[in-house]
Design a protein around this motif. Structure first.
Motif, short mmCIF file in Angstrom:
data_model
loop_
_atom_site.label_atom_id
_atom_site.label_comp_id
_atom_site.label_asym_id
_atom_site.label_seq_id
_atom_site.Cartn_x
_atom_site.Cartn_y
_atom_site.Cartn_z
N ARG A 92 0.83 -1.20 0.00
CA ARG A 92 0.00 0.00 0.00
C ARG A 92 0.87 1.26 0.00
NH1 ARG A 92 -3.41 -2.86 3.65
NH2 ARG A 92 -2.44 -1.80 5.45
N ASP A 93 1.96 1.22 0.74
CA ASP A 93 2.88 2.37 0.76
C ASP A 93 3.53 2.58 -0.60
OD1 ASP A 93 2.30 2.81 3.41
OD2 ASP A 93 4.09 1.79 4.18
N ILE A 94 3.87 1.47 -1.27
CA ILE A 94 4.49 1.57 -2.59
C ILE A 94 3.51 2.17 -3.60
CG2 ILE A 94 5.34 0.20 -4.55
CD1 ILE A 94 6.58 -1.71 -2.46
N VAL A 95 2.28 1.70 -3.56
CA VAL A 95 1.25 2.23 -4.47
C VAL A 95 1.05 3.72 -4.23
CG1 VAL A 95 -1.21 2.19 -5.03
CG2 VAL A 95 0.05 0.04 -4.79
N LYS A 96 0.99 4.12 -2.98
CA LYS A 96 0.81 5.53 -2.64
C LYS A 96 1.99 6.36 -3.13
CE LYS A 96 -0.09 8.55 1.37
NZ LYS A 96 1.12 9.40 1.30
N SER A 97 3.21 5.85 -2.92
CA SER A 97 4.41 6.56 -3.35
C SER A 97 4.45 6.73 -4.87
CB SER A 97 5.66 5.81 -2.88
OG SER A 97 6.83 6.39 -3.40
N ILE A 98 4.08 5.68 -5.60
CA ILE A 98 4.10 5.75 -7.06
C ILE A 98 3.05 6.74 -7.56
CG2 ILE A 98 3.58 4.45 -9.16
CD1 ILE A 98 4.98 2.05 -7.92
N ARG A 99 1.87 6.72 -6.97
CA ARG A 99 0.84 7.67 -7.40
C ARG A 99 1.28 9.11 -7.19
NH1 ARG A 99 -4.22 4.24 -4.84
NH2 ARG A 99 -4.65 2.99 -6.71
N GLU A 100 1.94 9.37 -6.09
CA GLU A 100 2.42 10.72 -5.84
C GLU A 100 3.51 11.11 -6.84
OE1 GLU A 100 3.70 10.45 -1.82
OE2 GLU A 100 1.67 10.74 -0.97
N SER A 101 4.40 10.16 -7.17
CA SER A 101 5.47 10.42 -8.14
C SER A 101 4.90 10.69 -9.52
CB SER A 101 6.45 9.25 -8.19
OG SER A 101 7.10 9.06 -6.95
N VAL A 102 3.90 9.92 -9.92
CA VAL A 102 3.26 10.11 -11.23
C VAL A 102 2.58 11.47 -11.30
CG1 VAL A 102 1.44 9.29 -12.77
CG2 VAL A 102 2.94 7.64 -11.63
N LEU A 103 1.87 11.83 -10.25
CA LEU A 103 1.19 13.12 -10.23
C LEU A 103 2.18 14.27 -10.34
CD1 LEU A 103 -1.56 14.56 -9.84
CD2 LEU A 103 -1.07 14.59 -7.38
N ASP A 104 3.30 14.16 -9.66
CA ASP A 104 4.30 15.22 -9.69
C ASP A 104 5.00 15.32 -11.04
OD1 ASP A 104 6.06 17.22 -8.29
OD2 ASP A 104 7.60 15.72 -8.79
N ALA A 105 5.32 14.17 -11.63
CA ALA A 105 6.08 14.17 -12.89
C ALA A 105 5.20 14.39 -14.11
CB ALA A 105 6.84 12.86 -13.04
N ASN A 106 3.88 14.31 -13.95
CA ASN A 106 2.97 14.44 -15.09
C ASN A 106 2.47 15.86 -15.28
OD1 ASN A 106 1.69 13.30 -17.32
ND2 ASN A 106 -0.16 12.78 -16.19
N ARG A 107 3.20 16.84 -14.74
CA ARG A 107 2.75 18.23 -14.81
C ARG A 107 2.80 18.78 -16.23
NH1 ARG A 107 6.50 18.52 -10.80
NH2 ARG A 107 7.76 20.00 -12.00
N SER A 108 3.85 18.43 -16.97
CA SER A 108 4.01 19.01 -18.31
C SER A 108 4.88 18.09 -19.15
CB SER A 108 4.67 20.39 -18.23
OG SER A 108 6.04 20.26 -17.86
N ASN A 109 4.97 18.42 -20.42
CA ASN A 109 5.85 17.66 -21.32
C ASN A 109 7.30 17.71 -20.83
OD1 ASN A 109 7.87 18.31 -23.86
ND2 ASN A 109 6.57 16.52 -24.22
N ILE A 110 7.71 18.82 -20.25
CA ILE A 110 9.09 18.96 -19.77
C ILE A 110 9.37 17.96 -18.64
CG2 ILE A 110 10.79 20.53 -18.78
CD1 ILE A 110 9.90 21.25 -21.63
#
Length: 469
Positions: A92-110
């Motif tokens: 559950r911690d891994i899933v939460k961490s990955i979701r947060e990483s995806v949200l942060d890195a998916n801000r823009s094409n850059i």
């Protein structure tokens, strides 16, 4: 009297535009021969894919069985069954961490482009991640083109906004699907145990599970890359390509049709390294880099230092709307990038030395500038481009950094559905084929020339309309 002079000026503009066409055609013919010659040298030394047909056959069998099983179970029940297994606190911690990483890195094409590259640098066996990094660079360049010097006068505000929405949404959705898979592999490596049972938590198609499980054991980089190419193109097919709004307002528009017909749907990979083989270096240099004496200035250097950008490789996508063609195109790009030693070395050098900001100045500072005040502002841009191979300062095309012309976008939640419902995708799990005509420097410059001609024609027509009583 003034109206007569303006009409004469417009007529002269059309004449000047028409006079450039023979030279443009001659340059295209000359460029095709030069690119063919350069391609033959670049493809001399092949890199092994490590493709194992037995492994591919095993994957196809697993997918076929999976599809048969799914046909006996309702899709909704099948999806719930996969996701229903209780997760351990660590998972559950891994899933939460990955979701947060995806949200942060998916801000823009850059941020997406950088995230792909970070994955590849840490785990070079993730070939697809480097391919995605380079393709994502192209997406960023295409986005900024919409507000650059060549297209800003040609595309209407509404079409420009629609095209950006389609490019950005495709880029973001692919990342939303693929990046969690890459992070699951990275977490698996760090923990020393497979975490691919967590893929349903990120709504990843069941199609990908056999590829990752095989990759975890045997590191079949090419097989995994093919699986991801098939998966991601199917993922955006229903969500973007078949979207009724994009179909009507972009994919069936006259501008997009002409863009495809003129072979301007190009994916290009710039190369940076000066080759130790004089024969290769001389040919690519002649195609890619011309002296500045005509412009009265000294050669510029790329960010990497004394080794100037030595041309680029790439391919042309004829029919963007066709799913099968996009998949074949992606596999061909992979084969080009990882199938030839010279190509991979040069593209890796470019990626390592050049930060992605979305401006075409990153790879062609002798044609493009990110400084709008110093850019060319002329109704005869194609004429300027025909005067010499490169453009002098003050006459280069405007190509802005992405974050200066587009803002980050938020998206509505993505609907959950698994695209894997037919055997078509199984038949596409085949060995990538290497293309032999890959040197694209002149073909890419010719595409810029055609865009400039379109720009000049539009400006001439606009002037003519303004002159009309």
């Amino acid at each position: 009297m003034a109206e007569k002079a303006e009409g004469h000026s417009t007529f002269q503009g059309f004449i000047r535009l028409a006079m450039t066409l023979p030279q443009t055609a001659a340059e295209a013919f000359k460029g095709k021969y030069a690119c063919w010659k350069a391609s033959q040298l670049l493809i001399k030394e092949r890199r092994p894919f490590g493709w194992k047909e037995t492994a591919a056959h095993s994957i196809r069998d697993q997918l076929d069985k999976l599809l048969s099983d799914r046909n006996r179970i309702r899709d909704s029940a099948f999806g719930k069954e996969e996701a229903a297994a209780p997760l351990s606190p660590e998972d559950r911690d891994i899933v939460k961490s990955i979701r947060e990483s995806v949200l942060d890195a998916n801000r823009s094409n850059i941020t997406r482009t950088e995230a792909y590259y970070d994955c590849y640098r840490e785990f070079p066996e993730l070939h697809w991640s480097f391919l995605a990094h380079m393709v994502s660079r192209n997406a960023g360049w295409n986005m900024t083109d919409l507000k650059g010097g060549l297209l800003s006068d040609v595309v209407t505000d509404q079409l420009r906004e629609d095209m950006y929405q389609m490019l950005e949404r495709s880029n973001a959705l692919i990342f939303l699907d693929a990046y969690p898979q890459l992070l699951l592999y990275i977490h698996s490596r760090r923990l020393g145990r497979s975490l691919f049972h967590l893929m349903p938590e990120f709504r990843v198609s069941a199609f990908m599970r056999p590829f990752w499980e095989r990759f975890w054991i045997e590191r079949d980089s090419a097989l995994l890359a093919v699986g991801l190419i098939i998966n991601e193109q199917n993922y955006i097919e229903g969500r973007v390509i078949q979207n009724s709004y994009f179909q009507k307002n972009i994919l069936r528009s006259a501008v997009f049709t002409l863009h495809s017909r003129f072979q301007m749907n190009q994916i290009i990979f710039p190369m940076l390294v000066r080759h130790p083989d004089p024969a290769i270096d001389e040919v690519v240099q002649n195609v890619a880099v011309s002296p500045y004496e005509e412009a009265g200035e000294s050669p510029e250097k790329c960010e990497a230092g004394p080794n100037s950008c030595r041309g680029m490789v790439g391919l042309i996508l004829e029919h963007f709307s066709n799913l099968e063609e996009r998949i074949a195109f992606g596999k061909a790009l992979y084969a080009m990038l990882f199938g030839y030693k010279e190509v991979l070395t040069g593209v890796q050098a470019f990626a390592a030395a050049t930060a992605h900001r979305g401006s075409r100045q990153e790879y062609w500072p002798k044609l493009f500038t990110s400084d709008k005040k110093a850019a060319l502002n002329s109704p005869q841009e194609s004429t300027e481009l025909l005067k010499s191979e490169w453009l002098p300062r003050g006459k280069r095309f405007y190509s802005p950094p992405l974050n200066e012309v587009w803002h980050d976008m938020a998206y509505e939640p993505v609907t959950s559905y698994d695209w894997f419902k037919t055997k078509t995708a199984i038949d596409q799990v085949t060995r990538p084929k290497r293309s032999v005509f890959i040197e694209m420097t002149h073909a890419h410059r010719f595409a810029v020339q055609k865009t400039a001609l379109t720009h000049d024609a539009e400006r001439a027509v606009t002037t003519c309309s303004d002159d009309a009583p």
